[in-house]
Design an enzyme around this catalytic site. Structure first.
Site, PDB file in Angstrom:
ATOM      1  CG  ASP A 242      -8.717  10.832 -21.013  1.00  0.00           C
ATOM      2  OD1 ASP A 242      -7.931  11.796 -20.514  1.00  0.00           O
ATOM      3  OD2 ASP A 242      -8.625  10.584 -22.237  1.00  0.00           O
TER       4      ASP A 242
ATOM      5  CG  HIS B  98      -5.939  17.640 -12.803  1.00  0.00           C
ATOM      6  ND1 HIS B  98      -6.458  16.545 -13.794  1.00  0.00           N
ATOM      7  CD2 HIS B  98      -4.715  17.990 -13.438  1.00  0.00           C
ATOM      8  CE1 HIS B  98      -5.466  16.546 -14.877  1.00  0.00           C
ATOM      9  NE2 HIS B  98      -4.569  17.478 -14.673  1.00  0.00           N
TER      10      HIS B  98
ATOM     11  CG  LEU C 221     -16.284   0.433  -3.190  1.00  0.00           C
ATOM     12  CD1 LEU C 221     -16.434  -0.443  -4.523  1.00  0.00           C
ATOM     13  CD2 LEU C 221     -16.818   1.930  -3.556  1.00  0.00           C
TER      14      LEU C 221
HETATM   15  C1  FPP Z   1      -6.630  12.298 -17.016  1.00  0.00           C
HETATM   16  O1  FPP Z   1      -7.308  13.907 -17.665  1.00  0.00           O
HETATM   17  C2  FPP Z   1      -6.728  12.524 -15.750  1.00  0.00           C
HETATM   18  C3  FPP Z   1      -5.644  12.272 -15.123  1.00  0.00           C
HETATM   19  C4  FPP Z   1      -4.440  12.274 -15.533  1.00  0.00           C
HETATM   20  C5  FPP Z   1      -5.773  12.656 -13.470  1.00  0.00           C
HETATM   21  C6  FPP Z   1      -6.949  11.891 -12.882  1.00  0.00           C
HETATM   22  C7  FPP Z   1      -6.845  12.420 -11.376  1.00  0.00           C
HETATM   23  C8  FPP Z   1      -7.982  12.719 -10.766  1.00  0.00           C
HETATM   24  C9  FPP Z   1      -9.343  12.555 -11.322  1.00  0.00           C
HETATM   25  C10 FPP Z   1      -7.888  13.188  -9.229  1.00  0.00           C
HETATM   26  C11 FPP Z   1      -7.499  12.235  -8.444  1.00  0.00           C
HETATM   27  C12 FPP Z   1      -8.348  11.109  -8.229  1.00  0.00           C
HETATM   28  C13 FPP Z   1      -8.469  10.510  -6.846  1.00  0.00           C
HETATM   29  C14 FPP Z   1      -9.518   9.640  -6.599  1.00  0.00           C
HETATM   30  C15 FPP Z   1      -7.654  10.608  -5.694  1.00  0.00           C
HETATM   31  P1  FPP Z   1      -6.345  14.423 -18.628  1.00  0.00           P
HETATM   32  O2  FPP Z   1      -5.500  15.418 -17.713  1.00  0.00           O
HETATM   33  O3  FPP Z   1      -5.563  13.614 -19.474  1.00  0.00           O
HETATM   34  O4  FPP Z   1      -7.402  15.314 -19.502  1.00  0.00           O
HETATM   35  P2  FPP Z   1      -7.176  15.688 -21.032  1.00  0.00           P
HETATM   36  O5  FPP Z   1      -7.083  14.196 -21.946  1.00  0.00           O
HETATM   37  O6  FPP Z   1      -8.455  16.326 -21.493  1.00  0.00           O
HETATM   38  O7  FPP Z   1      -5.835  16.459 -21.067  1.00  0.00           O
END
Ligand code: FPP
Length: 244
Positions: free
Chosen positions: A15, A32, A126
C-alpha cells in the site's frame, strides 16, 4: 537467521503507491510503476532470505471502484510485466501462481497469467502468489460454492444423503477448496503505507498470522525493510491458541 525462524510464507499488502506519487507531484500511475519495481526487488530479497512462498496483493476485488483510467493502467501494467519480464522469473527459478476470481478478469490479462503460471510451474526456488482480482470473502464464497456444487451433485446422484453432504462441510473441506490448498497459511503478513488493516486479504488463511506494519510507502520499501520485518517476526512467540 536460524532456518526455523524464517517464515515459510510471507504475504504483503503493498500500500502507498498513490501517496508516494502525490508526495512527489507525480501521477498515481507513476506510483504503481515504482511499486512494480519495488515488488521485483522484494521478490529477489525474499528468495535470498529463504522464504518459500511470497503472496503479493496486486489488485483487489474492490480496486475496480477506482477510475477507469487507473484500473486500465494497473491491468496493463500487470499484463505487460508478465508478458515482457517472464525472464525475471525464469532466471531466478521462481514459480508464479495466481489467486483471485478469474471470471472478472479481462481475457488478455488472463492469458498472460496462464502463460506465466504454465511457463514457471517447474521452478522450485520460491513461489510468488499474485493476487489479482482477489478478495478474501470472495475466495471463501467461491470455495463454498465449489464444495456445495460437488456435494449437491453427489447428493443428486444418490451417492450421499443431504445430511451426509452437510456433514461433509468442515474447516478442512473449505480450506481444500480455496485457491491454493497446497500453500501453507501465511506466517507473516506485512502491510506498508501506515494503515493497520487486512483489507480483505487472505481472510481465511490469516487466522494465526503474525502482522507487521510499516509506515513506509510501498515504492520505498527496501530489502533491508523486509529483513527488519523478518527479524521482528523471529522474536514473536506463536502459540496458535495454545496455553503458554
Ligand atoms: C496500493 O496502493 C497498491 C495497489 C492497489 C496496486 C499494487 C500493484 C503493484 C505494486 C504493481 C503490480 C505488482 C506486481 C508484482 C505484478 P494505493 O494505490 O492504494 O496507494 P494509496 O493508498 O497511497 O493511494
Amino acid at each position: 537467521m536460524e532456518e526455523n525462524l524464517v517464515p515459510s510464507h510471507v504475504a504483503i499488502i503493498m500500500d502507498g503507491n498513490g501517496r508516494w506519487a502525490k508526495q512527489r507531484g507525480l501521477a498515481r500511475t507513476e506510483g504503481h510503476e515504482e511499486g512494480l519495481e519495488a515488488a521485483k526487488r522484494i521478490v529477489l530479497a525474499a528468495r535470498r532470505e529463504g522464504i518459500r512462498f511470497l503472496s503479493l496483493y496486486a489488485f483487489s476485488t474492490e480496486n475496480w471502484k477506482r477510475t477507469a483510467q487507473e484500473v486500465g493502467f494497473l491491468m496493463s501494467l500487470i499484463r505487460t510485466h508478465l508478458m515482457k519480464e517472464l525472464d525475471f522469473y525464469r532466471e531466478n527459478e521462481i514459480r508464479l501462481v495466481h489467486s483471485g476470481d478469474r471470471s472478472g478478469l479481462p481475457r488478455d490479462v488472463l492469458s498472460e497469467i496462464d502463460r506465466a503460471v504454465e511457463d514457471t510451474s517447474h521452478h522450485r526456488e520460491l513461489t510468488v502468489n499474485l493476487a489479482i482480482n482477489y478478495g478474501g470473502r470472495d475466495e471463501i464464497l467461491r470455495s463454498m460454492r465449489r464444495l456445495l456444487s460437488n456435494l449437491s451433485s453427489s447428493a443428486a446422484e444418490g451417492a450421499v444423503s443431504v445430511d451426509e453432504a452437510v456433514g461433509a462441510m468442515s474447516e478442512k473441506t473449505i480450506a481444500l477448496n480455496l485457491d491454493h490448498p497446497d500453500i501453507p497459511d501465511p506466517d507473516l503478513i506485512i502491510r506498508t503505507g501506515g494503515e493497520m488493516r487486512l483489507s480483505n486479504y487472505l481472510l481465511w488463511q490469516s487466522a494465526y498470522s503474525e502482522l507487521y506494519f510499516s509506515s513506509k510507502y510501498w515504492p520505498d520499501f527496501t530489502p533491508e525493510d523486509l529483513h527488519a520485518a523478518l527479524a521482528d517476526y523471529a522474536h514473536r512467540e506463536r502459540r496458535f491458541g495454545d496455553a503458554r
